[in-house]
Structures are given as C-alpha cells and as structure tokens.
Scaffold this active site. Structure first.
Site, short mmCIF file in Angstrom:
data_model
loop_
_atom_site.label_atom_id
_atom_site.label_comp_id
_atom_site.label_asym_id
_atom_site.label_seq_id
_atom_site.Cartn_x
_atom_site.Cartn_y
_atom_site.Cartn_z
N GLU A 267 12.24 -6.63 -5.57
CA GLU A 267 12.05 -5.36 -4.89
C GLU A 267 13.38 -4.71 -4.53
OE1 GLU A 267 10.79 -2.08 -3.27
OE2 GLU A 267 9.32 -3.49 -4.09
N THR A 311 7.77 1.68 -6.97
CA THR A 311 7.34 0.37 -7.47
C THR A 311 6.16 0.48 -8.42
OG1 THR A 311 8.16 -0.80 -5.51
CG2 THR A 311 6.47 -1.91 -6.81
N HIS A 429 13.00 -4.76 0.94
CA HIS A 429 12.38 -3.45 0.83
C HIS A 429 12.93 -2.54 1.93
CE1 HIS A 429 9.37 -0.30 0.54
NE2 HIS A 429 8.76 -0.92 -0.45
N ASP A 489 13.05 -3.39 -9.59
CA ASP A 489 12.09 -2.32 -9.88
C ASP A 489 12.68 -0.92 -9.73
OD1 ASP A 489 12.26 -2.47 -7.12
OD2 ASP A 489 10.12 -2.22 -6.77
N HIS A 490 13.58 -0.72 -8.76
CA HIS A 490 14.19 0.60 -8.58
C HIS A 490 15.39 0.46 -7.66
CE1 HIS A 490 12.29 0.72 -4.60
NE2 HIS A 490 11.14 0.42 -5.18
#
Length: 744
Positions: A267, A311, A429, A489-490
């Site tokens: 994440e 996500t 996150h 993911d990003h």
C-alpha cells in the site's frame, strides 16, 4: 392510563394547540430522524467521528424526509395523513431492508444488487430467519401507533388543509437542506461523489435516502452506457489490441507453469524507498534484499497508473489489464454488474484456487461484490480476523500488517495448491498513522511535514511485516514453490508536498520531471528458477497481467488486455497515465510539459524538431486511444459480448464471502482436494513456524519473559546507549534477534 394518553393525543392535535396536519407532519419527521440516527450507530459501521461528522449525520436524514412528507401537505382531509404514513413507511422499509442486508453483507443495498436477483433474492431471503432480530421491527412501531390513532379517529381531520404556499415553502426547505448537507459533507470530505469508493461514506455524509438517489442516478448512467453498447463495438477494440500486442518472450513462456502465485500488494509504496536510508539506516532492509535477490526480476522504471480510484484502479489493472475510469472507481461503479475476464477467474478455470486477503471491511472499494465478478473463490476480509476486534491491533485503514499477515498465513496454509493469492497490506496508508511501537522501530524524517515524516516509519513497519511473512514461506517450503510478485499500488506522497519531497530527494527545486519520477513504484517478480537482475524496461501496472501469463504459460492472444508483456523484446515501453500524460524511454509528458527522460531537460514542443513532434503526437494518439478503448470496454460492459470458447463467464451466484460459508468451503476443500500445505503436513498447522516481533501476538507470559530477558541484557551491557535500549522492544524481521523472539 391508555384513555388519558388518547385524550392528551387528541388534545394535542386539536386546533387549540397546533394545526393537526402540521403536528402530524412534525411527529412523522421526528420519528424518521430518530430511528434513522439510532440505526446509524447500532446497525451500520459508518465511522462517524468528530463534531462535524456527527452534525452531518444528525442533519442528513431530514432533507428527503421533509420533501417526501411535504407531498401530503398538498392534500386535505384524512388523505393527507395517510399519504404521510405511506411516506414514512417507504423510508422505514428502506431503512429496515438495509439493516438486514448490512448485517449479512456489511454493505448497503443498491439497485444493481436488487435487480441481479442473486445477492438479495438468494443470499438474503434464504436465511432471513437467521438474519432478522425481533428488535428490528421497532422501527415500524411509530407507524403502527399512528395508524391506530387514525383508525380510531384519535387524530382530528384537518378538512381545510393548508395553504399551497405553506406546502411549497416546506418542500423548498427540504431542497435547501439538501444543498446545505451536501456543502457540509463536501467541506469535510472533498470529492465525495467523484471518489465514491465506499457506500459507507455516501450514507455517512449524505444519508441513507440520498444514497438511494445517488445510486439510482449512478445505475441509470451505467444502464444507459451499457444499453447503448453492442457486440460490434468490441471488434475494432480487439483488432487494435491484437495489432499493438507485444509477442511473448519464448525464453520465459511457461517456465513457471503450475506454480502458486502470491501477489504482494504494498500500500502507497514508492520506488524511492528501495535502498533509501535515514540516518544511515535502511528504511526497507527486507524489500531491498528481495529486490536485489539473484532470483528476483526487479523493474526500476515501473510506474503507477492510477486515477481517482487509487488502490481500486491498481487492482483493476493488475487483475484485468483494464484501466480505471477517468473519474470514480470502476470497482464501485461497474464491479457488481459487469462481466470480466480477470486473472482469478482464468486461473481458477485452469485448476487454481483463488483468494484475496485484506484486513479492512469487505465493502471498501466494493470488493465484496467486485471479487465475485472477478472470480475469487475466497475473500478473507476483516470479519475473518478475530484480532481485528481489538482497537490496539488497528491503525488507520485496518489491521496492523504484522498481525494481518500472521493471521492470513492461517488461511493460506489451507488453500489447495496451486493457488493464486492476493495479499493487500494497509498499515502504510495515508495519513501514515503510527502507534508507539511503530514509532519506536524507526526514526521519522525531519522535513517538518508530518505526513511525509511518518511515511518512512510505516514503510519500515510494512517492510518488517513483509520480512516475517517471507521467513514463514521459506520455513514451510512455500517460498520455493511459488511465483511471487510484489508491487506498490500508487504514490504515497502526493505532489502537494513538494517542499518535503525536495528534502527527501535532496533537491532545491522540484520540477514536473521529478514528479513524474515520483510516480515510480516497485515491481518485482521472484521464483527460484528465474535469473534475477534489474530490468530497465519502461512499464506500468497495466502490463502486469500479460507478464504473469507469459511466465505461467497462459495463452492470451484472444484476451482483451491493454497491457504488454514486460518480458517481451518488442514491448513498446509507453506508460500511459490516467490523465493522458505518458512516460517513454526518451520523452516524458507530465502536467502538460515535456522532458527528456534520460537527463530531465525540458523540451519546448513549439521549438522541437519535426521528428520529436511526430514522436510526441504518435505517442499521444496511442495513449488517448488506449485509454478511450479501455473506458469503452468497462462502461459498455463489452466483455459480455466476447464469445471465446475457452473462457467460461463467472456466475456470481456461486460465491459467498460471509464467514460461515467460507470457512465451511475451506474445510471441505481439504477433503476434496488434499493439496494444501496443512493437509500435506498431516493436517497440522504450520503457524508455529511463523515468527513475529509484533508484541500484540504474544501471550502475556511470553511478554513477561521477554521483558525480563531484556532487563537482564540491559544490566549486563552497561555500555548500551539509549537508542538501542528503546528500540529493543520490537526488532525488525531482518534483525538477528527476531528469530529468538517468542511467538504465539
């Protein structure tokens, strides 16, 4: 006593107190507000925190309730009263239905779910006796009492009715409140409707009735797009994909056929963290080791390509090789209703068991519905983790990664092999919240930006959890029998933090070129039969599925996939961003400006050579067409028209992600397909091999012994400094002491 109550009620509704119709209106409004707000906190898990969110929750049941009840004010006599009863009943039925559905599926009803006939008709009604509680019917109590009062004429009829002006003003008040609530909600949660990633947020901010209206509009837009689509639209898309598809690399094709596939979703994890140090210490020692392993193919020019779906966009690309939408989330908007040709479904039809693991609520990004459409056999969400009920085991968006991964191993060891398992971490996150334990493991950076400074701490904790999981895989033999790919993911730090980014990268000025480089995320493929090394191919998340299928020997010539095999010698190396920007090995376009990829020099399109302009124009045309075709496939649900014989469309009725049925299915699988790790270990659990430094996983007695040992070591080592003594409470998985730490 009852007689006195009736007398007082009749007196209240008499002309001596207030107009009977107005009084009846206010009573209905009061009870609709009361029971809705009560159920917000009793039946639903909306996560209402802070004064503003509480205020919004108190206000949002009122607007539509006022509008609907005000319809009765345009009529006279007892008809007006009965219309109000009907409006109360309609809203209460909607509340009641969502109470039951949420209790079973942790989500709110939608038109697409109700029209599908599977989620409600078969899953809910077949177990209605076990779902409904006697106390649920209390929401109808006010309606029952008001009906009885009307039937026994204890409420005086307002034969003259109200002036039309009063009715219009009441309806107008409801409309004004709609905009007021939306304004307050938008101020507290920007992009609420454009980034509608969770139905809980819509209900929390806008209300249960407004959610119904929002979902109706959403469903209508989807239906219009879907209804206009036809099979002929798929033909030019398939032709374009075939023309631009990079052929597989025969060197790699099928070399990992039949292996387990473990997808490790990091994440908000960016590429710059690999080999990054703070005060001389590696932020991610375990991932660094994995990145440079002799059997790991690591891509250092790999970019995230997400849009507003963040996500969910990454998951859509990884499992489908389809882009996310220009706005919102494809998983939320189309995940329930569309036909997909996703990796879990394709592999499942080839004998794989497929499962997803996520330590948060199943409704987040509509996973509980989307994963059915994608063909996941199992979805292990927060309800499967008893440890998640303890507040100290949760930070930010879900369970602490160390606890989540250790408890996920409990289910992974039971999956029949070969399996495809996607593991989604959450501790790293935004806004990168820490607890005392996480903060003690690694020093924060000192940029002065709280979000950025804590980022390395949660990243380090994630890395430690990753290391513990890899050690367990090695101890069980799973490591050498699996194809493992790891990806971020990003981005974790947005471009809104440029001063802090400059300090992290040791740059005085951040350009759009730097921001483009900051979109890099890790992508690593590991198997013990791969010759590892750093691969400089330019690619992104849209390319992962074709690359995976190459290694597994899965033919995908006839699939609708918009990515290219990263291992192909003929890969175009064009990375399309969701907003139309792009990266290539020679030129980067970022926020409307152009840069040379190798040295970061700015390029003026106006003054560029004809060759450069032609390359930019051709690349832009490719990017625009790729994004447009992908959007057309998703919004038109075009894969329903695909008639390939070797793929069987997923039947969502065959999937149930609730706790009881899932555990029963997993138990039965141990008998019908005895190939899991646990079955091969004589039915004995392999969790004893899982070693973790997470104190929350230890028993009280082992914590006491561990603290006693630390005290003894501290006494024996007088030369220890304060830092080493404070960090000894929890050691990273890569440290030598972690192997001796007690485990539960």
């Amino acid at each position: 006593m009852i007689r006195q109550l009736l007398i007082k009620t009749k007196y209240f509704f008499s002309k001596r107190q207030i107009r009977p119709l107005v009084a009846f209106f206010l009573i209905n409004l009061f009870f609709i507000e009361l029971k809705t707000v009560i159920e917000y906190f009793i039946s639903f898990n909306l996560g209402i925190t802070g004064t503003m969110q509480l205020l919004i929750a108190l206000l949002n049941p009122l607007p539509t309730a006022i509008i609907l009840l005000s319809l009765a004010l345009y009529f006279r006599g007892y008809l007006a009263y009965w219309i109000m009863i009907v409006m109360n009943f309609i809203q209460t039925i909607w509340l009641f239905a969502n109470m039951l559905y949420y209790r079973e599926f942790s989500d709110f009803l939608s038109l697409s779910i109700m029209s599908s006939g599977s989620s409600v008709g078969e899953n809910l009604s077949k177990s209605i006796a076990g779902i409904v509680h006697l106390s649920d019917f209390l929401v109808f109590l006010d309606i029952l009492v008001l009906i009885l009062l009307l039937l026994f004429r204890q409420i005086t009829s307002d034969k003259k009715g109200l002036r039309r002006r009063f009715a219009v003003l009441t309806s107008t008040l409801g409309l004004v409140l709609v905009f007021l609530v939306f304004g307050l909600a938008s101020a507290n949660r920007s992009g609420l409707l454009t980034r509608s990633f969770d139905n809980n947020y819509i209900v929390k901010y806008l209300g249960l009735n407004e959610y119904a209206a929002f979902n109706a509009v959403q469903t209508h837009n989807q239906a219009v797009s879907r209804d206009k689509a036809n099979a002929s639209e798929l033909k030019p898309i398939a032709k374009w994909i075939q023309k631009h598809r990079a052929p597989v690399n025969v060197k790699y094709f099928g070399i990992d056929k039949g292996r387990n596939v473990i997808v490790f979703h990091l994440e908000s994890f960016q590429q710059f963290l690999i080999d990054y140090r703070v005060n001389g210490r590696e932020v991610t020692p375990n991932l660094n080791k994995f990145f440079h392993d002799q059997h790991t193919l690591s891509f250092d020019n790999f970019y995230n390509q997400v849009g507003q779906g963040k996500t969910s966009d990454a998951e859509t690309m990884l499992d489908n090789s389809l882009f996310g939408l220009p706005s919102g989330s494809a998983m939320v908007k189309y995940g329930t209703s569309n036909v997909f040709q996703a990796a879990p479904a394709i592999l499942n039809q080839m004998g794989y068991t497929t499962a997803a693991f996520h330590g948060d609520v199943p409704t987040f990004w509509n996973r509980n519905n989307t994963y059915k459409s994608w063909g996941y056999n199992y979805f292990f969400s927060k309800q499967f983790y008893p440890q998640s009920t303890k507040s100290q085991n949760n930070v930010g968006y879900g369970m602490l990664d160390k606890i989540f991964l250790r408890d996920s191993a409990r289910y992974i060891q039971q999956l029949p092999q070969p399996f495809y398992a996607k593991i989604i971490t959450v501790t790293n996150h935004y806004p990168y919240e820490t607890n005392k334990e996480i903060a003690s493991q690694f020093p924060a950076t000192t940029t002065g930006d709280r979000t950025v400074d804590h980022y390395v701490q949660t990243a380090h904790y994630l890395d430690s959890a990753f290391g513990e999981f890899m050690n367990w895989m090695k101890a069980t033999g799973l490591y050498n029998n699996s194809l493992i790919y790891v990806y971020g993911d990003h981005y974790g730090i947005s471009e809104n933090h440029q001063p802090a980014i400059g300090q992290l990268l040791q740059k005085d000025r951040i350009t759009n070129y730097d921001l483009a480089q900051f979109q890099k995320v890790p992508f690593m493929i590991h198997a013990n039969n791969l010759a590892g090394g750093i691969n400089h191919t330019y690619g992104g998340e849209i390319d992962v599925l074709p690359t995976l299928f190459d290694l597994l020997g899965v033919p995908n010539d006839g699939t609708i996939q918009f990515g290219d095999d990263l291992l192909s010698d003929q890969n175009r190396q064009i990375v399309s961003f969701r907003n139309g920007d792009f990266v290539t090995p020679t030129i980067i376009k970022m926020n409307g400006s152009y840069w040379q990829t190798d040295n970061g020099r700015a390029i003026s399109y106006k003054n560029a050579s004809k060759k450069t302009k032609r390359f930019i124009d051709q690349t832009q045309n490719f990017v625009d067409q790729q994004l447009a075709y992908s959007d057309q496939v998703v919004s038109g649900d075009l894969l329903r028209f695909d008639k390939r014989n070797n793929f069987k469309k997923v039947d969502k009725k065959n999937y149930d992600y609730t706790l009881g049925p899932s555990l029963a299915s997993l138990k039965q699988a141990q008998i019908s397909n005895p190939s899991s790790l646990r079955t091969k270990n004589g039915g004995k659990s392999l969790l004893k091999l899982y070693k973790s430094s997470e104190v929350m996983l230890w028993s009280p007695s082992k914590i006491k012994k561990y603290l006693q040992r630390l005290a003894a070591e501290k006494t024996a080592s007088q030369g220890s400094n304060a830092d080493s003594s404070s960090s000894a409470s929890v050691q990273p998985a890569s440290s030598s002491s972690s192997s001796s730490a007690p485990t539960k």
